[in-house]
Motif scaffolding. Sequence first.
Motif, mmCIF file in Angstrom:
data_model
loop_
_atom_site.group_PDB
_atom_site.id
_atom_site.type_symbol
_atom_site.label_atom_id
_atom_site.label_comp_id
_atom_site.label_asym_id
_atom_site.label_seq_id
_atom_site.Cartn_x
_atom_site.Cartn_y
_atom_site.Cartn_z
ATOM 1 N N SER A 26 -17.985 23.062 -3.224
ATOM 2 C CA SER A 26 -19.440 23.168 -3.355
ATOM 3 C C SER A 26 -20.006 21.848 -3.862
ATOM 4 N N GLU A 27 -21.311 21.765 -3.907
ATOM 5 C CA GLU A 27 -21.947 20.545 -4.403
ATOM 6 C C GLU A 27 -22.217 20.687 -5.892
ATOM 7 N N GLY A 28 -22.217 19.570 -6.583
ATOM 8 C CA GLY A 28 -22.507 19.590 -8.019
ATOM 9 C C GLY A 28 -21.262 19.828 -8.837
ATOM 10 N N MET A 29 -21.310 20.850 -9.679
ATOM 11 C CA MET A 29 -20.221 21.153 -10.596
ATOM 12 C C MET A 29 -19.439 22.374 -10.108
ATOM 13 N N ALA A 30 -18.163 22.424 -10.486
ATOM 14 C CA ALA A 30 -17.312 23.557 -10.120
ATOM 15 C C ALA A 30 -16.287 23.773 -11.222
ATOM 16 N N PRO A 31 -15.910 25.048 -11.498
ATOM 17 C CA PRO A 31 -14.873 25.321 -12.493
ATOM 18 C C PRO A 31 -13.497 24.901 -11.977
ATOM 19 N N VAL A 32 -12.924 23.891 -12.599
ATOM 20 C CA VAL A 32 -11.652 23.309 -12.145
ATOM 21 C C VAL A 32 -10.606 23.518 -13.235
ATOM 22 N N PRO A 33 -9.356 23.901 -12.866
ATOM 23 C CA PRO A 33 -8.321 24.090 -13.888
ATOM 24 C C PRO A 33 -7.945 22.754 -14.537
ATOM 25 N N VAL A 34 -7.860 22.755 -15.866
ATOM 26 C CA VAL A 34 -7.523 21.519 -16.582
ATOM 27 C C VAL A 34 -6.257 21.677 -17.415
#
Length: 349
Positions: free
Chosen positions: A248-256
């Motif tokens: 998606s555009e912008g921000m996304a929940p990514v595993p850290v």
Amino acid sequence: MAADSLGLGAYWLDRLSALSVLGFGFAHPLVLGLLGLVPLWLWWQRRREGGQRTIAFSRLAVLAGGPRPSLRYVEWLPRLRAFALAGLIVAIAQPRSGARAERVNSDGIDIALTIDISSSMLAEDFQPQNRMEVAREKLKRFVMGRKTDRVGLVAFSGEALTQVPLTTDYPVVLAAIDNLQVGQLEDGTAIGTAIATAANRLRNSPGRSRVMVLLTDGENNRGAIDPRTAAQAAGTFGIRIYTIGVGSEGMAPVPVGRGLFGLRYENRPVKIDEPLLTEIATTTGGKYFRAKDAAALQAIYEQIDRLERSAVEAKAFIRYTERFRWPLLFGVVALLGELWIRARRGILP
């Protein structure tokens, strides 16, 4: 009489040949033409006898001591011989059931599906699923729409590995897609290595149309091969590359990282090197697509399906079930019947 016999033989030849329409045929159908000689042989036998019914005995004792044989034995002997000849001819023609092998021209292409399995593919911006789950689902739908296309699967992250070479065994490809998991390879995004690996599979493929579909959600940050150089090399082999940027555009929940209750997620900016993916596609005559959600990814695969069509020749082999044993057995039984009558009655051949 001879003309009638030949006509009868031709009639049965037509009937036997017509069975091929019902899934029954012969390996050597021209041999069936010999069936026309069987009634001709019967006619010749009767003419040679001159209309007389005589029996030749091997021993006079048989005639003196045994019962008088009926003339019906004389009539059955040539008939049994004719049955034996007919059975042998049909067996030599090699009857078989099943459809014949044939070549058909159909639409098809050689496709190398190249998918990113780096950790960022676990990003949950395609709710209720993550990118990896959606990518697997759409890939499987794309493969299930194939008929004669040869499909291969390459997975990559910090390195690239061929999961399935080009094949039309779609269940194997589908099973390999199901088994794709983040963490199977060293983490990172080696786009150049992925292109080189997939191109190596495609460059010697027999298809006239060679296509690579490369799906990634990040930027090239690993590998010793430059993506642009790899794309140029692929283009020289006639390989078109369709690139898909997933996210998606912008921000996304990514595993850290991992926490007490599983993966920990943070909102991070979505970074896809669209200029690079566009250049890779343009260099090879392909096209770049951006998939911002699951529906868009499905539409992209459908569009690629419409864009790529070329004629290839496929050959289907179907195993035959041989049926020659039955007419052969019939002929042997008829011959044994003739020999039994002659032996029992002491009649010379």
